[in-house]
Enzyme design. Structure first.
Site, PDB file in Angstrom:
ATOM      1  N   SER A   1     -13.952   0.060   5.410  1.00  0.00           N
ATOM      2  CA  SER A   1     -13.678   1.505   5.433  1.00  0.00           C
ATOM      3  C   SER A   1     -15.003   2.265   5.441  1.00  0.00           C
ATOM      4  O   SER A   1     -15.924   1.901   4.714  1.00  0.00           O
ATOM      5  CB  SER A   1     -12.890   1.916   4.189  1.00  0.00           C
ATOM      6  OG  SER A   1     -11.587   1.404   4.243  1.00  0.00           O
TER       7      SER A   1
ATOM      8  N   ASN B   1     -12.310  -6.446  -8.074  1.00  0.00           N
ATOM      9  CA  ASN B   1     -13.508  -5.905  -7.431  1.00  0.00           C
ATOM     10  C   ASN B   1     -13.676  -4.420  -7.631  1.00  0.00           C
ATOM     11  O   ASN B   1     -12.712  -3.668  -7.747  1.00  0.00           O
ATOM     12  CB  ASN B   1     -13.494  -6.222  -5.923  1.00  0.00           C
ATOM     13  CG  ASN B   1     -12.871  -5.108  -5.113  1.00  0.00           C
ATOM     14  OD1 ASN B   1     -13.543  -4.140  -4.749  1.00  0.00           O
ATOM     15  ND2 ASN B   1     -11.578  -5.212  -4.849  1.00  0.00           N
TER      16      ASN B   1
ATOM     17  N   CYS C   1     -10.761   4.601 -10.488  1.00  0.00           N
ATOM     18  CA  CYS C   1     -11.909   4.110 -11.253  1.00  0.00           C
ATOM     19  C   CYS C   1     -13.193   4.142 -10.445  1.00  0.00           C
ATOM     20  O   CYS C   1     -14.271   3.973 -10.977  1.00  0.00           O
ATOM     21  CB  CYS C   1     -11.654   2.708 -11.793  1.00  0.00           C
ATOM     22  SG  CYS C   1     -11.369   1.483 -10.537  1.00  0.00           S
TER      23      CYS C   1
ATOM     24  N   GLY D   1      -1.398  -8.343   0.589  1.00  0.00           N
ATOM     25  CA  GLY D   1      -1.522  -8.526  -0.855  1.00  0.00           C
ATOM     26  C   GLY D   1      -1.344  -9.981  -1.237  1.00  0.00           C
ATOM     27  O   GLY D   1      -0.215 -10.463  -1.369  1.00  0.00           O
ATOM     28  N   GLY D   2      -2.452 -10.676  -1.396  1.00  0.00           N
ATOM     29  CA  GLY D   2      -2.406 -12.047  -1.902  1.00  0.00           C
ATOM     30  C   GLY D   2      -1.981 -13.107  -0.910  1.00  0.00           C
ATOM     31  O   GLY D   2      -1.718 -14.244  -1.297  1.00  0.00           O
TER      32      GLY D   2
END
Lengths: 300, 266
Positions: free
Chosen positions: A46, A69, A132, A239-240
């Site tokens: 990105s 991460n 975060c 996802g995973g």
């Protein structure tokens, strides 16, 4: 022989695996390498308007089945990014997608326009980042405006990457109504944290970070299932995913294509061809000839 | 709490038991710990609340780092005293591939000699005969000469200004050694332009050569792409590469990338 080609928002992919934004895609050579490793399509990291150094180290931890991460959108800025994307478009064996992360509706439009002009076949809007990292978490109304703004400036397919938030399904429906051509669901989970007990300090420099990897796959799968139940546009189930079985689950939940990121660590860069082969083996053993026959089986 | 960080991916802590000033800007940190690693691999050294940086392992047992003071992180590290705790994770990356060949030449430029010390120890254990060339700008910048001599490794020093050893570059010295004696392999770590020249000289002589590269490393496990050198991930595919792998890599010897990914000429 099983045929694993898919059509994603009008883009033909030789198989459903897509390198997700933020993994390996920092330059043209790495994007091309992932194509040679069997990916159906590759997405660059990105980008933002200006270069971003991201968080300092430690910015990534492996926790036994999960990665945590806080890379924090490190990128060289849209100008240098577009140079790499153009080179990748010229040299890649497979379709190249660009990914943008603006800080406002206007900036998303500007970034998407520039990335589209670099020759990519589709632009993904990264609307799934965690708070975060000091970045905005986009609400329902803003997601609609961002997508509308980008669609008015970009003629290519626009994908919207969303966080696995409580509002995920509503966000996906708003993105669809605003003209999104596909949904990438989902961004990393969390944020999560690891504390070093010797020093009493969170290990990640941002204290917390997004969680990905095999451990989150059941959570991501349910998100994908919910989104696929609610929108008509294609979904890149993410996802995973690191095995053919994971990919099949995503497709049975209704996904058109399957994003792979952390799987690059868990099974190496060859994860793409391995997943493709595992999907084919399953289909051959069960007598399925195309992915259409299994897509959304679990939704019925 | 040993079970908690067995994977090497979470931090371990160890006391600094010895500090050695190698040169005005290079210091060796000997820890009360050992690591199971191969020469050429690296560890991530963490100062909580500050940063974490990749450091090549200059000895595995006891775990030792030979570090150049070159930025805010190492400035902080150089303030650490004997008895202080250091945090590290690892090992990471792929090290030197050591085939059971006889004569090997180790060529280190500046603080690049650090991993070659671990390599020399390992080579000796495998009954190989290592020779080392240490290159530096000037006499006071020559590091680890005594360490190699203690190992009884044939040691040559080259300085740009001739204040120690032979006047000239470590590549010049390596060339004259290769012309006199048959070496089965060359291993190197140091400034990239030096290694480009060394690889070319090895190529001319048909000697296989492995080089340890340096880039801005973040994740250490090949996922973030920040350390890209062309299509190679220095953190995970490397940091050691066979020179033949690097031959077609446009970035090699030319470009590195900073923390954001913006490219800079080397």
């Amino acid at each position: 022989m099983a045929n694993v080609c898919v059509s994603l928002a009008g883009i033909s992919l030789r198989n459903p695996t897509v390198l997700v934004a933020g993994i390996m895609g920092t330059n043209a050579e790495l994007l091309c390498r992932v194509g040679k490793c069997g990916a159906g399509a590759v997405t660059g990291i990105s980008c933002s308007l200006e270069p971003r150094s991201g968080a300092v180290n430690p910015c990534l931890l492996e926790l036994g089945g999960a990665l945590l991460n806080c890379v924090g959108l490190a990128n060289p800025g849209v100008e240098a990014y577009c140079i790499e994307l153009s080179k990748a478009v010229g040299a890649s064996d497979v379709p190249v997608f660009g990914s943008v992360a603006g800080s406002s509706v206007e900036e998303f439009g500007l970034l998407a326009e520039r990335v589209a002009a670099a020759g990519v076949v589709a632009v993904e809007l990264n609307l799934g980042a965690h708070s975060c990292f000091g970045r905005r978490v986009w609400n329902l109304e803003e997601i609609g405006k961002v997508v509308e703004g980008v669609k008015s400036r970009v003629k290519k397919p626009v994908f919207v990457k969303l966080a696995p938030s409580l509002g995920l399904v509503d966000n996906a429906m708003v993105a669809e109504a605003a003209g999104a051509d596909a949904i990438t669901a989902v961004h990393s989970f969390g944020p999560g944290m690891v504390i070093d007990v010797e020093s009493g300090t969170p290990v990640l420099s941002s204290r917390a970070g997004g969680m990905s990897g095999p451990a989150i796959k059941p959570l991501a799968l349910k998100c994908v299932y919910d989104v696929c139940s609610s929108v008509e546009i294609p979904v890149i189930g993410t996802g995973g995913v690191s095995t053919g079985r994971d990919a099949l689950e995503m497709i049975m939940a209704g996904a058109t294509a399957v994003g792979i990121g952390s799987g690059v660590y868990y099974r190496g860069a060859s994860v793409f061809s391995r997943v493709e082969n595992e999907i084919k083996s399953f289909m051959n053993a069960r007598g399925f000839s195309s992915l259409e026959e299994i897509r959304g089986l679990a939704l019925k | 709490m040993s079970g908690f960080s067995e994977s090497g991916m979470l931090p371990r802590t160890a006391r600094i038991r010895e500090l050695i000033n190698e040169s005005p800007r290079v210091k060796t940190f000997v820890l009360d710990a050992r690591i199971i690693a191969k020469p050429g691999q690296y560890a991530m050294v963490w100062i909580p609340g500050v940063d974490e940086k990749p450091m090549s392992i200059s000895r595995a047992d006891p775990l030792t780092f030979t570090v150049a003071n070159r930025g805010p992180f190492t400035e902080r590290l150089f303030g650490f005293k004997i008895g202080d705790n250091l945090y590290f994770r690892g090992p990471f990356g792929n090290g030197f591939v050591i085939r059971a060949v006889k004569n090997v030449l180790l060529v280190g430029g500046g603080y690049g000699v650090a991993p070659l010390r671990f390599l020399a120890e390992t080579a000796l254990q495998k009954r190989m005969v290592p020779t080392v060339v240490i290159g530096a700008r000037t006499a006071s910048d020559v590091v680890l000469e005594e360490a190699f001599k203690e190992l009884k490794v044939k040691t040559f020093v080259a300085t740009d200004d001739g204040t120690a050893g032979i006047k000239g570059s470590c590549v010049d010295v390596a060339c004259s050694l290769m012309d006199k004696e048959k070496f089965n392999a060359v291993y190197s770590c140091g400034p990239e332009k030096m290694m480009v020249a060394l690889a070319a000289e090895c190529g001319k002589r048909g000697v296989k050569c492995q080089l340890s590269l340096e880039r801005f490393i973040k994740c250490g496990i090949g996922v973030c792409g920040q350390c890209a050198c062309g299509g190679l991930r220095v953190c995970h595919d490397g940091p050691v590469f066979d020179s033949r792998v690097l031959k077609g890599v446009d970035d090699f010897g030319k470009r590195t990338r900073d923390a954001s990914g913006v490219a800079h000429d080397l």
